[in-house]
Design a protein around this motif. Structure first.
Motif, PDB file in Angstrom:
ATOM      1  N   PRO A  51       1.624  -5.331   9.690  1.00  0.00           N
ATOM      2  CA  PRO A  51       2.769  -4.354   9.760  1.00  0.00           C
ATOM      3  C   PRO A  51       2.385  -3.049  10.274  1.00  0.00           C
ATOM      4  N   PRO A  52       3.103  -2.146  11.022  1.00  0.00           N
ATOM      5  CA  PRO A  52       3.001  -0.795  11.346  1.00  0.00           C
ATOM      6  C   PRO A  52       2.932  -0.066  10.396  1.00  0.00           C
ATOM      7  N   LEU A  53       2.061   0.143   9.438  1.00  0.00           N
ATOM      8  CA  LEU A  53       1.948   1.053   8.171  1.00  0.00           C
ATOM      9  C   LEU A  53       1.296   2.318   8.201  1.00  0.00           C
ATOM     10  N   SER A  54       1.762   3.414   7.635  1.00  0.00           N
ATOM     11  CA  SER A  54       1.076   4.689   7.528  1.00  0.00           C
ATOM     12  C   SER A  54      -0.059   4.498   6.486  1.00  0.00           C
ATOM     13  N   GLU A  55      -0.912   5.209   6.302  1.00  0.00           N
ATOM     14  CA  GLU A  55      -2.073   5.246   5.467  1.00  0.00           C
ATOM     15  C   GLU A  55      -1.636   5.126   4.155  1.00  0.00           C
ATOM     16  N   ASP A  56      -0.802   6.091   3.572  1.00  0.00           N
ATOM     17  CA  ASP A  56      -0.048   6.113   2.362  1.00  0.00           C
ATOM     18  C   ASP A  56       0.707   4.746   1.946  1.00  0.00           C
ATOM     19  N   SER A  57       1.536   4.349   3.113  1.00  0.00           N
ATOM     20  CA  SER A  57       2.097   2.950   2.607  1.00  0.00           C
ATOM     21  C   SER A  57       1.114   1.856   2.492  1.00  0.00           C
ATOM     22  N   SER A  58       0.054   1.931   3.372  1.00  0.00           N
ATOM     23  CA  SER A  58      -1.078   0.851   3.319  1.00  0.00           C
ATOM     24  C   SER A  58      -1.827   0.886   1.831  1.00  0.00           C
ATOM     25  N   GLU A  59      -1.953   1.988   1.340  1.00  0.00           N
ATOM     26  CA  GLU A  59      -2.490   2.188   0.033  1.00  0.00           C
ATOM     27  C   GLU A  59      -1.383   1.644  -1.081  1.00  0.00           C
ATOM     28  N   ALA A  60       0.076   2.000  -0.620  1.00  0.00           N
ATOM     29  CA  ALA A  60       1.011   1.563  -1.597  1.00  0.00           C
ATOM     30  C   ALA A  60       1.035   0.252  -1.975  1.00  0.00           C
ATOM     31  N   LEU A  61       0.930  -0.617  -0.592  1.00  0.00           N
ATOM     32  CA  LEU A  61       0.986  -1.826  -0.624  1.00  0.00           C
ATOM     33  C   LEU A  61      -0.246  -2.474  -1.483  1.00  0.00           C
ATOM     34  N   ALA A  62      -1.369  -2.042  -1.148  1.00  0.00           N
ATOM     35  CA  ALA A  62      -2.437  -2.367  -1.850  1.00  0.00           C
ATOM     36  C   ALA A  62      -2.334  -2.379  -3.354  1.00  0.00           C
ATOM     37  N   ASP A  63      -1.877  -0.996  -3.750  1.00  0.00           N
ATOM     38  CA  ASP A  63      -1.559  -0.769  -5.186  1.00  0.00           C
ATOM     39  C   ASP A  63      -0.437  -1.806  -5.886  1.00  0.00           C
ATOM     40  N   MET A  64       0.504  -2.039  -4.971  1.00  0.00           N
ATOM     41  CA  MET A  64       1.560  -3.213  -5.571  1.00  0.00           C
ATOM     42  C   MET A  64       0.847  -4.546  -5.690  1.00  0.00           C
ATOM     43  N   ALA A  65      -0.018  -4.638  -4.652  1.00  0.00           N
ATOM     44  CA  ALA A  65      -0.844  -6.071  -4.934  1.00  0.00           C
ATOM     45  C   ALA A  65      -1.563  -6.098  -6.151  1.00  0.00           C
TER      46      ALA A  65
ATOM     47  N   ARG B 285       9.097   1.838  -7.266  1.00  0.00           N
ATOM     48  CA  ARG B 285      10.374   2.206  -6.816  1.00  0.00           C
ATOM     49  C   ARG B 285       9.912   3.346  -5.608  1.00  0.00           C
ATOM     50  N   VAL B 286       9.156   4.050  -5.719  1.00  0.00           N
ATOM     51  CA  VAL B 286       8.772   5.185  -4.554  1.00  0.00           C
ATOM     52  C   VAL B 286       8.189   4.356  -3.493  1.00  0.00           C
ATOM     53  N   ALA B 287       6.977   3.536  -3.957  1.00  0.00           N
ATOM     54  CA  ALA B 287       6.344   2.846  -2.879  1.00  0.00           C
ATOM     55  C   ALA B 287       7.251   2.026  -1.814  1.00  0.00           C
ATOM     56  N   VAL B 288       8.295   1.306  -2.554  1.00  0.00           N
ATOM     57  CA  VAL B 288       9.355   0.538  -1.901  1.00  0.00           C
ATOM     58  C   VAL B 288       9.899   1.452  -1.039  1.00  0.00           C
ATOM     59  N   MET B 289      10.338   2.472  -1.207  1.00  0.00           N
ATOM     60  CA  MET B 289      11.151   3.487  -0.348  1.00  0.00           C
ATOM     61  C   MET B 289      10.109   4.008   0.770  1.00  0.00           C
ATOM     62  N   LEU B 290       8.859   3.936   0.566  1.00  0.00           N
ATOM     63  CA  LEU B 290       7.946   4.340   1.544  1.00  0.00           C
ATOM     64  C   LEU B 290       7.598   3.180   2.263  1.00  0.00           C
ATOM     65  N   LEU B 291       7.577   2.016   2.037  1.00  0.00           N
ATOM     66  CA  LEU B 291       7.527   1.128   2.977  1.00  0.00           C
ATOM     67  C   LEU B 291       8.517   0.691   3.799  1.00  0.00           C
ATOM     68  N   HIS B 292       9.722   0.928   3.174  1.00  0.00           N
ATOM     69  CA  HIS B 292      10.995   0.715   3.897  1.00  0.00           C
ATOM     70  C   HIS B 292      11.033   1.640   4.997  1.00  0.00           C
ATOM     71  N   SER B 293      10.909   2.775   4.644  1.00  0.00           N
ATOM     72  CA  SER B 293      10.630   3.982   5.860  1.00  0.00           C
ATOM     73  C   SER B 293       9.882   3.626   6.888  1.00  0.00           C
ATOM     74  N   ASP B 294       8.473   3.218   6.651  1.00  0.00           N
ATOM     75  CA  ASP B 294       7.732   2.969   7.676  1.00  0.00           C
ATOM     76  C   ASP B 294       7.928   1.733   8.557  1.00  0.00           C
ATOM     77  N   CYS B 295       8.580   0.758   8.003  1.00  0.00           N
ATOM     78  CA  CYS B 295       8.987  -0.394   8.626  1.00  0.00           C
ATOM     79  C   CYS B 295      10.380  -0.651   9.065  1.00  0.00           C
ATOM     80  N   VAL B 296      11.128   0.204   8.744  1.00  0.00           N
ATOM     81  CA  VAL B 296      12.551  -0.039   8.956  1.00  0.00           C
ATOM     82  C   VAL B 296      13.203   1.152   9.415  1.00  0.00           C
ATOM     83  N   LEU B 297      13.188   2.374   8.774  1.00  0.00           N
ATOM     84  CA  LEU B 297      14.072   3.501   9.015  1.00  0.00           C
ATOM     85  C   LEU B 297      13.090   4.151  10.333  1.00  0.00           C
ATOM     86  N   GLY B 298      11.623   4.130  10.249  1.00  0.00           N
ATOM     87  CA  GLY B 298      10.917   4.582  11.318  1.00  0.00           C
ATOM     88  C   GLY B 298      11.154   4.008  12.599  1.00  0.00           C
TER      89      GLY B 298
END
Length: 183
Positions: free
Chosen positions: A121-135, A162-175
């Protein structure tokens, strides 16, 4: 704007049990939110079959707990007020139950996100880190030795998720939606 409340954890559990679905409410909510955050199709009728990866599943009953879960989750993710919540057992529940539910929520999120967003997915660096942290959170093995400190740590991790989800949603949907409007 008034936030749309999630149905109670127990209501979702009862409906899942009636459907004979072997999934915990928190994991289902995580799957739904991951699917929506990864760009999955907004489909009030077909979402349950999509996140369960079973096209033969009947849609949830209109206005039932699962339908309410979908409606509240989509509204919260789209809200500019950051009113998104995780469906976890009530604060009165033992910290071990809430902690295990948070891990299940994260596992569900990762599955739903991967289902919708694909492998790259087209993720920012922050989102990539957040996704890895969630894993890492999803794969954690928790011990509950100090209930008060554990409850506090659980709140902090829940807020991070909660914040990571909003960041990921922003990168993949809102952006992407915003970029399409600009073009």
């Amino acid at each position: 704007m008034t936030p749309v409340p999630l149905p109670a954890h127990a209501q979702v559990a009862a409906e899942l049990q009636a459907l004979e679905a072997s999934l915990e409410p928190s994991e289902l909510h995580g799957s739904l939110c991951g699917y929506l955050s990864g760009g999955g199709k907004h489909d009030r009728v077909g979402w349950f079959a999509a996140v369960m990866s079973d096209p033969l599943l009947a849609p949830p009953a209109a206005e039932g707990a699962l339908d309410q879960l979908y409606q509240a989750s989509t509204a919260q993710l789209e809200s500019p007020d950051f009113g998104f919540e995780l469906l976890l057992p009530a604060e009165e529940a033992p910290v071990a139950e809430r902690g295990d539910a948070l891990l299940a929520w994260c596992r569900g999120f990762l599955g739903g996100f991967g289902l919708a967003a694909g492998a790259s997915p087209p993720l920012s660096e922050d989102s990539s880190e957040a996704l890895a942290d969630m894993a890492r959170i999803a794969g954690s093995d928790l011990s509950y030795d100090e209930p008060e400190a554990d409850a506090e740590a659980l709140e902090e991790v829940s807020e991070f998720v909660r914040v990571a989800v909003m960041l990921l949603h922003s990168d993949c949907v809102l952006g992407p939606r915003h970029r399409r409007k600009l073009n």
